[in-house]
Design a protein around this motif. Structure first.
Motif, PDB file in Angstrom:
ATOM      1  N   SER A   1      -4.933  -7.103  -2.926  1.00  0.00           N
ATOM      2  CA  SER A   1      -5.226  -5.739  -2.507  1.00  0.00           C
ATOM      3  C   SER A   1      -6.261  -5.155  -3.447  1.00  0.00           C
ATOM      4  CB  SER A   1      -3.948  -4.891  -2.528  1.00  0.00           C
ATOM      5  OG  SER A   1      -3.521  -4.673  -3.862  1.00  0.00           O
TER       6      SER A   1
ATOM      7  N   GLN B   1      -3.810  10.868  -9.981  1.00  0.00           N
ATOM      8  CA  GLN B   1      -4.153   9.736  -9.122  1.00  0.00           C
ATOM      9  C   GLN B   1      -3.613   8.411  -9.673  1.00  0.00           C
ATOM     10  OE1 GLN B   1      -5.617  10.058  -6.061  1.00  0.00           O
ATOM     11  NE2 GLN B   1      -4.958   7.925  -5.882  1.00  0.00           N
TER      12      GLN B   1
ATOM     13  N   LYS C   1      -0.167   7.945  -8.519  1.00  0.00           N
ATOM     14  CA  LYS C   1      -0.171   7.607  -7.102  1.00  0.00           C
ATOM     15  C   LYS C   1      -0.554   6.142  -6.892  1.00  0.00           C
ATOM     16  CE  LYS C   1      -1.331  12.289  -5.520  1.00  0.00           C
ATOM     17  NZ  LYS C   1      -2.348  13.135  -4.850  1.00  0.00           N
ATOM     18  N   ASN C   2      -1.533   5.671  -7.667  1.00  0.00           N
ATOM     19  CA  ASN C   2      -1.961   4.272  -7.551  1.00  0.00           C
ATOM     20  C   ASN C   2      -0.828   3.316  -7.939  1.00  0.00           C
ATOM     21  OD1 ASN C   2      -4.486   5.102  -6.752  1.00  0.00           O
ATOM     22  ND2 ASN C   2      -5.447   4.811  -8.749  1.00  0.00           N
TER      23      ASN C   2
ATOM     24  N   ILE D   1       1.450   3.058  -5.107  1.00  0.00           N
ATOM     25  CA  ILE D   1       0.850   2.230  -4.055  1.00  0.00           C
ATOM     26  C   ILE D   1       1.030   0.744  -4.372  1.00  0.00           C
ATOM     27  CG2 ILE D   1      -1.348   1.520  -3.021  1.00  0.00           C
ATOM     28  CD1 ILE D   1      -2.282   4.438  -3.305  1.00  0.00           C
ATOM     29  N   VAL D   2       0.751   0.381  -5.640  1.00  0.00           N
ATOM     30  CA  VAL D   2       0.866  -1.026  -6.045  1.00  0.00           C
ATOM     31  C   VAL D   2       2.281  -1.544  -5.817  1.00  0.00           C
ATOM     32  CG1 VAL D   2       0.936  -2.563  -8.047  1.00  0.00           C
ATOM     33  CG2 VAL D   2      -1.021  -1.073  -7.702  1.00  0.00           C
TER      34      VAL D   2
ATOM     35  N   ASN E   1       4.601  -0.339  -3.911  1.00  0.00           N
ATOM     36  CA  ASN E   1       4.917  -0.332  -2.485  1.00  0.00           C
ATOM     37  C   ASN E   1       4.391  -1.608  -1.839  1.00  0.00           C
ATOM     38  OD1 ASN E   1       5.850   0.899   0.027  1.00  0.00           O
ATOM     39  ND2 ASN E   1       3.671   1.159   0.520  1.00  0.00           N
ATOM     40  N   GLU E   2       3.180  -2.017  -2.238  1.00  0.00           N
ATOM     41  CA  GLU E   2       2.604  -3.265  -1.714  1.00  0.00           C
ATOM     42  C   GLU E   2       3.416  -4.472  -2.176  1.00  0.00           C
ATOM     43  OE1 GLU E   2      -1.345  -3.042  -3.201  1.00  0.00           O
ATOM     44  OE2 GLU E   2      -2.131  -1.959  -1.456  1.00  0.00           O
TER      45      GLU E   2
ATOM     46  N   SER F   1       6.059   7.277 -13.341  1.00  0.00           N
ATOM     47  CA  SER F   1       5.896   6.569 -12.072  1.00  0.00           C
ATOM     48  C   SER F   1       6.187   5.079 -12.252  1.00  0.00           C
ATOM     49  CB  SER F   1       4.479   6.770 -11.538  1.00  0.00           C
ATOM     50  OG  SER F   1       4.300   6.112 -10.299  1.00  0.00           O
TER      51      SER F   1
END
Length: 348
Positions: A63, A142, A145-146, A149-150, A152-153, A192
């Protein structure tokens, strides 16, 4: 070489115990070398560096923030204590009891990243590296948030039991939230990360590395099932590592001479040996810069580098226990000339 070494090799290969297999093969190569069978020793070492015993299964997962890493087929030799810990990781993961998060801490060049590759090979998994250059963002909030995202992937990836995720130099986002200059932003990022680690799929193996363990957020440290220190190399361990590195590199420099005893003596007389990563660079650069017409020029360069001198003194070499022949090799002079020079200094 003894018969039981051959039996060990067969057993370790059958058990897919690469750490012990390679350690035993290294011992056999060293035994050949000590008995004068240099070509056979080099053949064994070249076989170890070329053979790909375990081929990771393909996961096909990349990704914006995660990239596949080639685990290769070779690794730095590890001290017994660290090697046993690596073997413990393999056992823990294979037991499938939810132990899947490991933190490798230690100085730069101690083999943390290379060991992560070895873990992936031994588990027959693909290795993926989280790219912090992409992950960390200057925009407020951000980065957190990143991170979300990581993970979650990662949690949605196909075949999670076939993957190892590496967070190399995790210090970038996990430093102590109290002592960090940008408390709010890095606090968000660390928080996070903590939440994500708590909820990560237990089938995925997570490995993080750090050079700044004592500065990591304490809550972050506790998220890992175990912490493995790579700052456990004795001088003897470093000598063994250096010998393996030299043997591998000599295959690419056919004009270079081979004198393992003198090589080890050079390193043994150094006040402090660098970590394996730096040793690897010192040896390779010395061979690359050496004069092809002088078979042992690389040993002179290694001596200067590890002893931190610009010129080599015959008197110093004698005081360090080098023989007349060895002094001649390291100064580029004949034995008779060395003897005359040393007699001259004694008469002064």
């Amino acid at each position: 070489m003894k018969k039981r070494d051959i039996i060990k090799l067969i057993q370790y290969h059958y058990d897919k115990d690469e750490i012990q297999f390679r350690a035993t093969a290294n011992d056999i190569a060293r035994s050949f070398d000590e008995n004068g069978d240099h070509q056979l020793a080099e053949y064994v070492m070249s076989f170890l560096s070329d053979v790909n015993t375990f081929v990771p299964q393909s996961v096909t997962f990349e990704s914006q923030f995660v990239n596949a890493v080639d685990v290769g087929t070779s690794s730095l030799p590890l001290p017994t204590l660290i090697a046993e810990d690596i073997k413990g990781i393999i056992n823990a993961v294979n037991h499938r009891v939810g132990i899947n998060k490991f933190l490798f801490e230690g100085e730069p060049g101690t083999g943390k990243t290379e060991s992560a590759k070895q873990v992936a090979r031994l588990l027959n998994r693909s290795l993926y590296l989280v790219d912090f250059n992409q992950l960390i963002d200057s925009k407020m909030g951000q980065t957190a948030k990143n991170i979300a995202i990581v993970f979650n992937e990662i949690n949605r990836m196909p075949n999670p039991s076939n993957a190892v995720i590496l967070f190399d130099e995790i210090d970038a986002i996990a430093l102590d939230r109290v002592n960090n200059n940008d408390i709010r932003e890095m606090g968000r990022a660390t928080s996070s990360m903590l939440k994500a680690l708590d909820n990560v799929n237990s089938d995925v193996v997570i490995i993080a590395t750090t050079n700044l363990y004592n500065k990591l957020d304490r809550a972050f440290r506790r998220r890992f099932d175990t912490v493995i220190s790579f700052d456990r190399y004795s001088k003897s361990d470093l000598l063994e590592v250096a010998e393996v590195l030299l043997t591998n590199d000599l295959k690419s420099f056919k004009e270079a001479g081979r004198d393992t005893k003198l090589f080890r003596k050079i390193l043994d007389t150094a006040k402090k040996l660098p970590n394996p990563g730096e040793l690897k660079n010192i040896i390779k650069v010395a061979l690359a810069f050496s004069d092809p017409s002088k078979p042992f020029d690389y040993l002179i360069r290694i001596y200067k580098d590890t002893h931190q001198v610009d010129q080599i003194s015959m008197v110093d070499l004698k005081d360090e226990g080098f023989t007349v022949r060895e002094i001649g090799v390291l100064t580029g002079t004949s034995k008779s000339q060395v003897a005359r020079e040393l007699r001259g200094t004694e008469n002064e």
